[in-house]
Structures are given as structure tokens and as C-alpha cells.
Design an enzyme around this catalytic site. Structure first.
Site, PDB file in Angstrom:
ATOM      1  N   HIS A 112     -49.998  -2.964 -49.130  1.00  0.00           N
ATOM      2  CA  HIS A 112     -49.460  -1.598 -49.248  1.00  0.00           C
ATOM      3  C   HIS A 112     -48.341  -1.333 -48.238  1.00  0.00           C
ATOM      4  CE1 HIS A 112     -52.545  -0.633 -52.133  1.00  0.00           C
ATOM      5  NE2 HIS A 112     -53.456  -1.137 -51.305  1.00  0.00           N
ATOM      6  N   GLU A 116     -58.593  -3.613 -31.877  1.00  0.00           N
ATOM      7  CA  GLU A 116     -58.825  -3.878 -30.458  1.00  0.00           C
ATOM      8  C   GLU A 116     -58.015  -5.088 -29.997  1.00  0.00           C
ATOM      9  OE1 GLU A 116     -59.881  -2.341 -28.042  1.00  0.00           O
ATOM     10  OE2 GLU A 116     -60.447  -3.804 -26.530  1.00  0.00           O
ATOM     11  N   CYS A 167     -54.977   8.521 -10.248  1.00  0.00           N
ATOM     12  CA  CYS A 167     -54.673   8.089  -8.887  1.00  0.00           C
ATOM     13  C   CYS A 167     -55.994   7.728  -8.226  1.00  0.00           C
ATOM     14  CB  CYS A 167     -54.013   9.205  -8.095  1.00  0.00           C
ATOM     15  SG  CYS A 167     -52.472   9.761  -8.839  1.00  0.00           S
ATOM     16  N   TRP A 215     -50.602   6.994  -9.623  1.00  0.00           N
ATOM     17  CA  TRP A 215     -50.070   6.805 -10.975  1.00  0.00           C
ATOM     18  C   TRP A 215     -49.194   8.032 -11.219  1.00  0.00           C
ATOM     19  CZ3 TRP A 215     -50.339   9.205 -15.875  1.00  0.00           C
ATOM     20  CH2 TRP A 215     -49.910   8.400 -16.946  1.00  0.00           C
ATOM     21  N   ASN A 259     -55.224  13.836  -6.865  1.00  0.00           N
ATOM     22  CA  ASN A 259     -55.295  13.176  -8.174  1.00  0.00           C
ATOM     23  C   ASN A 259     -55.404  14.287  -9.208  1.00  0.00           C
ATOM     24  OD1 ASN A 259     -55.878  11.514 -10.398  1.00  0.00           O
ATOM     25  ND2 ASN A 259     -58.068  11.536  -9.939  1.00  0.00           N
ATOM     26  N   GLY A 260     -54.578  14.240 -10.272  1.00  0.00           N
ATOM     27  CA  GLY A 260     -54.651  15.271 -11.313  1.00  0.00           C
ATOM     28  C   GLY A 260     -53.295  15.922 -11.503  1.00  0.00           C
ATOM     29  N   ARG A 280     -56.551   2.161 -10.368  1.00  0.00           N
ATOM     30  CA  ARG A 280     -56.379   3.518 -10.907  1.00  0.00           C
ATOM     31  C   ARG A 280     -54.910   3.948 -10.985  1.00  0.00           C
ATOM     32  NH1 ARG A 280     -61.211   6.395 -10.817  1.00  0.00           N
ATOM     33  NH2 ARG A 280     -60.047   8.326 -10.946  1.00  0.00           N
ATOM     34  N   LYS A 282     -56.231   2.714 -14.998  1.00  0.00           N
ATOM     35  CA  LYS A 282     -57.545   2.450 -15.566  1.00  0.00           C
ATOM     36  C   LYS A 282     -58.192   3.708 -16.115  1.00  0.00           C
ATOM     37  CE  LYS A 282     -61.234  -0.101 -16.254  1.00  0.00           C
ATOM     38  NZ  LYS A 282     -61.114  -1.003 -17.401  1.00  0.00           N
ATOM     39  N   LYS A 321     -55.185  -4.862 -27.018  1.00  0.00           N
ATOM     40  CA  LYS A 321     -55.214  -5.740 -25.829  1.00  0.00           C
ATOM     41  C   LYS A 321     -53.882  -6.443 -25.643  1.00  0.00           C
ATOM     42  CE  LYS A 321     -57.996  -4.729 -23.961  1.00  0.00           C
ATOM     43  NZ  LYS A 321     -59.043  -3.860 -24.357  1.00  0.00           N
ATOM     44  N   GLU A 374     -51.051  -4.064 -24.504  1.00  0.00           N
ATOM     45  CA  GLU A 374     -51.298  -3.637 -23.134  1.00  0.00           C
ATOM     46  C   GLU A 374     -50.958  -4.727 -22.116  1.00  0.00           C
ATOM     47  OE1 GLU A 374     -55.489  -2.856 -22.847  1.00  0.00           O
ATOM     48  OE2 GLU A 374     -55.245  -1.487 -21.176  1.00  0.00           O
TER      49      GLU A 374
HETATM   50  O1  M6R Z   1     -62.664   5.244 -19.355  1.00  0.00           O
HETATM   51  P1  M6R Z   1     -62.500   5.362 -20.844  1.00  0.00           P
HETATM   52  O2  M6R Z   1     -63.377   4.410 -21.590  1.00  0.00           O
HETATM   53  O3  M6R Z   1     -62.669   6.760 -21.332  1.00  0.00           O
HETATM   54  O4  M6R Z   1     -60.993   4.937 -21.127  1.00  0.00           O
HETATM   55  C1  M6R Z   1     -60.458   5.042 -22.415  1.00  0.00           C
HETATM   56  C2  M6R Z   1     -59.157   4.268 -22.537  1.00  0.00           C
HETATM   57  O5  M6R Z   1     -58.201   4.780 -21.649  1.00  0.00           O
HETATM   58  C3  M6R Z   1     -59.343   2.770 -22.258  1.00  0.00           C
HETATM   59  O6  M6R Z   1     -60.309   2.219 -23.100  1.00  0.00           O
HETATM   60  C4  M6R Z   1     -58.013   2.021 -22.441  1.00  0.00           C
HETATM   61  O7  M6R Z   1     -57.612   2.069 -23.758  1.00  0.00           O
HETATM   62  C5  M6R Z   1     -58.173   0.569 -21.967  1.00  0.00           C
HETATM   63  N1  M6R Z   1     -57.326   0.335 -20.839  1.00  0.00           N
HETATM   64  C6  M6R Z   1     -57.797  -0.435 -22.983  1.00  0.00           C
HETATM   65  O8  M6R Z   1     -57.991  -1.734 -22.518  1.00  0.00           O
END
Ligand code: M6R
Length: 606
Positions: free
Chosen positions: A504, A481, A2, A76, A102-103, A27, A601, A485, A488
Site C-alpha cells: 500500500h 521497536e 536534566c 538537557w 530540571n524542568g 539524563r 533518558k 532503536k 536513535e
Molecule cells: O521512561 P519511559 O519508559 O517513560 O520513557 C519513554 C521513552 O522516552 C523511551 O522509551 C525512549 O523511547 C527510549 N529512549 C527508546 O529507546
């Protein structure tokens, strides 16, 4: 998770709180809310709405309340769905005290039962509301002292929290506290701030204070008092924020993500600056690297993929065993770790709870911790022995791009550092890699020139139900990666595979028209030949192949040319087209690029 902001000062509070929330919306965007303490001392002014901040802004109208202090929250959702009732702030029974959180309050059910028994009326399903009622009672007990109430309440809470509270009887005062969740103080001139991160206030001030674990900040327009939970005043470390305000703006780009993709050459150059031929002693003196016989990298998501690339480079250049672990798995499997282990947590935000907990686990067992982080003053670097800061600048889009690039660079710098001190890398190889590192910003710039045709090409695949990514060697984590992406941002099935694994099992996924992105190893290498065979295998089963390669490749249906570089550095170039594919696919499918559904984020809960 959050986003939290508090403002007290000379301006009418609604504007700085709202502009802070706009910066923090990345966030979490399930709901947004604001509480202002009116200068008249009347009941708090509170507005909150489910959905994005825009929903809240729509109902605010043009009248600005007469208030110089207030708090704002962007959520969030964890406990309780994304509804108006569950939106923060939460109030006490009298509507005089407001709290944002937040938490996760782990013992909230227990607290709620006790408070309800004592006559408190709950209006939401959240864990957070119990704090408002708890604080209300504690404040009465402490004769209206909100900071003393916060200290007492925090001692009863289990879990993770950043909390901000205001009370209508004390306009101008905001009290905050943190445990395992971020909170920074912005130090202004006749105004002060509390926020989840500095982007909420960098347009007002570049001075910030770190807040330690279990500390309480009590601020007014002209005073800042930081204490621990026992009430003892704590010294605080003020620092200058190096990010500039414009770096947190979209600056003419349609989306933050696109802007951040284009910022990559600068981010890489800034992270390399002054480090190619060696890391500063200020960093390296903090750990005796000669005493290390094993490296463990812990991270989540994109940062984990950067760690996988790091494994290839560090093992090769420093001749030392490297494990790469998902932080969320690591500490729950009782891994072998001791004082000869070097733990490398990688995190853009420096607040990811899984990564932080893995760090604490390893540190307790005696490991030395050398963090890679992009956020100054955040919890992970604060709890590490040494830190290699990446200089990506603020990354606002939820999907990580420039942070990933700079994490890769950090991995190479660490690999070279360990190789040098262990004497495992030859002078020739060292100077070759150093020279190639220096070329990276210009080469990424070159790749960015292919963006427009690639965007057009991607649109041809916008209705595909699935996309696969293939790579070998460091191209394998690059493929992972690319797939992350796409999932996501485009909300479609995407998977990354090692080319050699295809036969495999995964090859069964290929059908006529399946788009396959192949990340080709350097031209002329043995692995390039192997990948060329993998391409033939998928094509024979109907796949349409988009190859990312540093040379011509007849077998591919479409080719994205990237410059050649040292084989270990190739992910820095190859990932750029993958980011563009995911970006364009999200645009073509009408998705929210910067704030993809269900995500946040920075993930400050486990
Ligand atoms: O802030 P961080 O690098 O620790 O975050 C880790 C992941 O949550 C972050 O890389 C997430 O996978 C990204 N949104 C991917 O694009």
C-alpha cells in the site's frame, strides 16, 4: 531530562557530587556544572562547561576545594543553547546563591521582566536563571531562611521543576523542591543527598525518602526536614533501594547498552519471579477488575511499542477492548474515558511528563490506573491505584533494552491476570503460556549466543542510508521497536511496517541493496506464509533480507535463528537481534552508543 545531585556531609563534597553526576549523565549531556559552598563561608566555588561531563572534569584540576556541601547538574537543553553561560548552576547578583533546575519554568519571561526591572542582572538565556534571582530576593525577605525562600519562590513558579539551592552564608545546607519532576532524598550516616534518582547515591546509601508534589526538602549532614509550600512539616515514607551499586556500573562491557542487552535474561526472570501463576493480592486488590470494560494503554517511545504488543495479548486472552495511545496525543484529543476504563501507563522512569499528564487526565475522569514501571517511588506509580513493577534494575543507556523486555513481560502478566478473572482464557492455553513464560530467560540466553556473528553481519550494512523492518501480528510492534532503536543509535532512516501494508505504499522505498529485516511469525503458521510472500516481494525489487525466524528460511539472504515460543511471546526473543543490529550499527558509524545525540533518558518535559 536534566540530572541533579546535592551532597552535604563528612566527605569533601566535590567527589560525591562528581560521582553522582557521572551516574546521572544519561539524563542529559549538553553541559555540566557544580557549585560548592566553601566551609569558610566565602563566595561560592562554581565551575561549569558546555558539552559532556568530561569537559568539566578536564578543567577541574587536582585541587579539591575545602567544602562539605554542594550541588551538581547535567543538562538537557530546552531554553537556551548548550553553552557555558546557559550551563547550570545559575547565580544571584552577589554570586552567593546558586540554583540548579530540571524542568521548565513556564512563566519565566514574566518573572525575568519583573526581576530585571528590580535590578537583577541575567547572564543566560535560560528559564532557570530567574529562579536564582527570585530566591535571592525571597531569602532576604525571610531573613536568610533558604527553605522559607524556596517555599515562597515555588508558589510563584508555573510549570515543572526540581530545584536545588545553596547559599555561601550557610555552608552545609541544601534546599530542594519538586513539582512534576523527580527528586529523592538519600539518607546517609553523617551525610545526606538530594538527587534526580537513586543511582546518584546508591554507592553511599540504600536508604531513600520519597518527596511528594510541591514539597520542600531542607537537608544538612545530620538533619532532613520536609515541608509543604505552606511550611507544614510533612511525614515521609522511607524505603530501601533494592538495586545494588554494581548494577549501575559498566562492569567490563564496552557500553552500558551492551551490558544491559546481556542482563535481559536476569531482568525477565526477576520480573516473572513469583508472578507466573498469578499476581499478588497486594497488587490486584487495589482495583476491582470486574468493573472494567475497556483498557487504555498510554506510553511513549519504546514503552509504547511494548504497549502495542500488550494489546494483542490482552485482547486475545481477556477478551476486552484495548486501545494503545501515544501519551503525548491522548490527553489533547478529549478521549472517551470513565470509571469503567482501566488505564495502563507504561514507563521505565516513571517520570515521563507526557505519560504522567495522560494518567492525570484519565484519573480526573474516573479511570482506574494500573501502572507498569521500573522505578520505585517515582511519580507515575505514586499517582496510580496499583503498580506492577518491572525488575529490570537501573537502565543507564539512553536506548531502552532490558526495560522493554520487562515491559513485555508485564503486559503478558496483565493479560493473564485479566483473562483469569474474566474467565476468558482456557486452562490449557493458560498452562501453555505459563510454561512458555518460564522458559523465556533461558531462550533469551540462547539468542544472546548469536550476538557475535550478528555484529559481524551488521557491519556489512554500516554505510546503508536506510533500513526497513517488517513484521506481522506481534512482529509488527517488534519491527517498530527495531526501527526506533536504529534511528536513535545509528542516526539513519529506519521504518517499521506491517508486512501486509507494504504493497500500500512503503514498497516504493525498496531499491537495489536496501537492507530489510523480516521478523518471521512462528514456522508453519498462516502468517508465516504471508510473510514469506512479503519477503519475495521485496527481494524481487532488490532488497537484501535478514530474517529473524525460528526455522530455516531459504528466501532470506541472512538468517538469525531464534528459539520457538508461543506466538504472543515471540517479541521477547525477536527484539534481541534488533537491539544488537542497532548497537553494532552505532559502533560502526562511530556514534555515542550510550548517549546518542539530542536525546535524554528520561523526558520530564512535554
Ligand atoms: O521512561 P519511559 O519508559 O517513560 O520513557 C519513554 C521513552 O522516552 C523511551 O522509551 C525512549 O523511547 C527510549 N529512549 C527508546 O529507546
Amino acid at each position: 531530562m536534566c540530572g541533579i545531585v546535592g551532597y552535604t556531609g563528612k566527605e569533601l563534597a566535590l567527589n560525591p557530587v562528581l560521582s553522582g553526576l557521572r551516574k546521572l549523565e544519561y539524563r542529559g549531556y549538553d553541559s555540566a556544572g557544580i557549585a560548592l559552598a566553601l566551609d569558610s563561608g566565602e563566595k561560592l566555588w562554581v565551575e561549569k562547561r558546555a558539552g559532556k561531563l568530561g569537559n568539566l572534569e578536564e578543567i577541574l584540576g587536582t585541587k579539591i576545594p575545602n567544602s562539605h556541601s554542594g550541588i551538581g547538574h547535567t543538562r538537557w537543553a530546552t531554553h537556551g543553547g548548550p553553552t557555558d553561560e546557559n550551563a547550570h548552576p545559575h547565580l544571584d547578583n552577589e554570586g552567593k546563591l546558586a540554583v540548579i533546575h530540571n524542568g521548565i519554568i513556564e512563566n519565566y519571561l514574566e518573572l525575568r521582566a519583573q526581576l530585571e526591572k528590580a535590578g537583577h542582572k541575567f547572564k543566560s538565556e535560560t528559564d532557570s536563571e530567574s529562579v536564582a534571582h527570585l530566591l535571592s530576593d525571597a531569602r532576604k525577605k525571610h531573613n536568610g531562611d533558604l527553605a522559607a525562600a524556596m517555599r515562597e519562590a515555588c508558589q510563584q513558579l508555573r510549570g515543572s521543576f526540581t530545584l536545588l539551592a545553596i547559599h555561601s552564608d550557610e555552608p552545609g545546607r541544601i534546599v530542594g523542591a519538586r513539582r512534576n519532576s523527580p527528586l529523592v532524598v538519600g539518607v546517609g550516616d553523617g551525610e545526606n543527598f538530594l538527587a534526580s534518582d537513586v543511582s546518584a547515591f546508591i554507592s553511599h546509601t540504600k536508604r531513600a525518602l520519597e518527596l511528594g508534589q510541591d514539597e520542600v526538602a531542607d537537608i544538612t549532614a545530620n538533619t532532613i526536614v520536609i515541608s509543604n509550600l505552606a511550611g507544614k512539616i510533612q511525614p515521609h515514607n522511607e524505603y530501601e533501594i533494592s538495586w545494588d551499586a554494581s548494577s549501575a556500573e559498566r562492569g567490563g562491557f564496552e557500553h552500558f547498552m551492551l551490558k544491559e542487552i546481556f542482563e535481559q535474561p536476569r531482568a525477565i526472570a526477576d520480573t516473572l519471579l513469583g508472578r507466573i501463576t498469578g499476581l499478588s493480592e497486594e497488587i490486584t486488590n487495589r482495583i476491582d477488575f470486574k468493573e472494567i470494560d475497556k483498557v487504555v494503554i498510554v506510553a511513549c517511545g519504546t514503552a509504547f511499542n511494548a504497549g502495542l504488543v500488550g494489546k494483542y495479548a490482552i485482547e486475545k486472552w481477556a477478551d476486552i477492548a484495548v486501545d494503545v495511545e501515544l501519551a503525548s496525543e491522548y490527553r489533547y484529543r478529549d478521549p472517551s474515558v470513565d470509571s469503567r476504563t482501566l488505564l495502563i501507563p507504561i514507563s521505565q522512569s516513571g517520570e515521563t511528563m507526557d505519560t504522567l499528564m495522560a494518567l492525570r487526565y484519565a484519573k480526573d475522569k474516573g479511570a482506574k490506573v494500573f501502572a507498569v514501571c521500573n522505578t520505585n517511588g517515582s511519580t507515575i506509580p505514586r499517582e496510580s491505584d496499583a503498580v506492577l513493577y518491572t525488575h529490570a534494575g537501573p537502565e543507564i543507556a539512553v536506548a531502552s533494552t532490558k526495560a522493554f523486555e520487562t515491559q513485555l513481560v508485564a503486559m503478558y502478566l496483565m493479560g493473564l491476570h485479566l483473562g483469569r478473572i474474566r474467565g476468558t482464557i482456557s486452562e490449557t492455553l493458560l498452562s501453555q503460556i505459563e510454561a512458555e513464560l518460564a522458559e523465556l530467560p533461558a531462550k533469551v540466553e540462547q539468542v544472546l549466543e548469536t550476538v557475535e556473528p550478528l555484529r559481524e553481519l551488521t557491519r556489512n550494512f554500516s554505510t546503508a542510508s536506510s533500513m526497513l523492518f517488517l513484521g506481522r501480528h506481534v512482529g509488527f510492534p517488534t519491527a517498530l521497536e527495531g526501527a526506533l532503536k536504529l534511528k536513535e543509535l545509528a542516526y539513519m532512516h529506519a521504518e517499521g511496517f506491517a508486512g501486509g501494508e507494504l504493497k500500500h505504499g512503503p514498497i516504493a522505498l525498496i531499491e537495489s541493496g536496501t537492507p530489510v529485516v523480516a521478523i518471521m511469525p512462528a514456522a508453519g503458521s498462516l502468517l508465516a506464509e504471508k510473510m514469506a510472500s512479503n519477503i519475495q516481494e521485496v527481494k524481487a525489487r532488490g532488497a537484501v533480507v535478514i530474517a529473524i525466524a525460528d526455522s530455516e528460511l531459504k528466501a532470506a539472504d541472512f538468517l538469525v535463528r531464534i528459539p520457538s515460543t508461543h506466538e504472543f511471546l515471540q517479541p521477547v526473543l525477536a527484539v534481541v537481534p534488533l537491539q544488537v543490529i542497532a548497537y553494532e550499527m552505532a559502533v560502526a558509524r562511530g556514534n555515542d552508543v550510550d548517549q546518542p545525540r539530542n536525546l535524554a533518558k528520561s523526558v520530564t518535559v512535554e
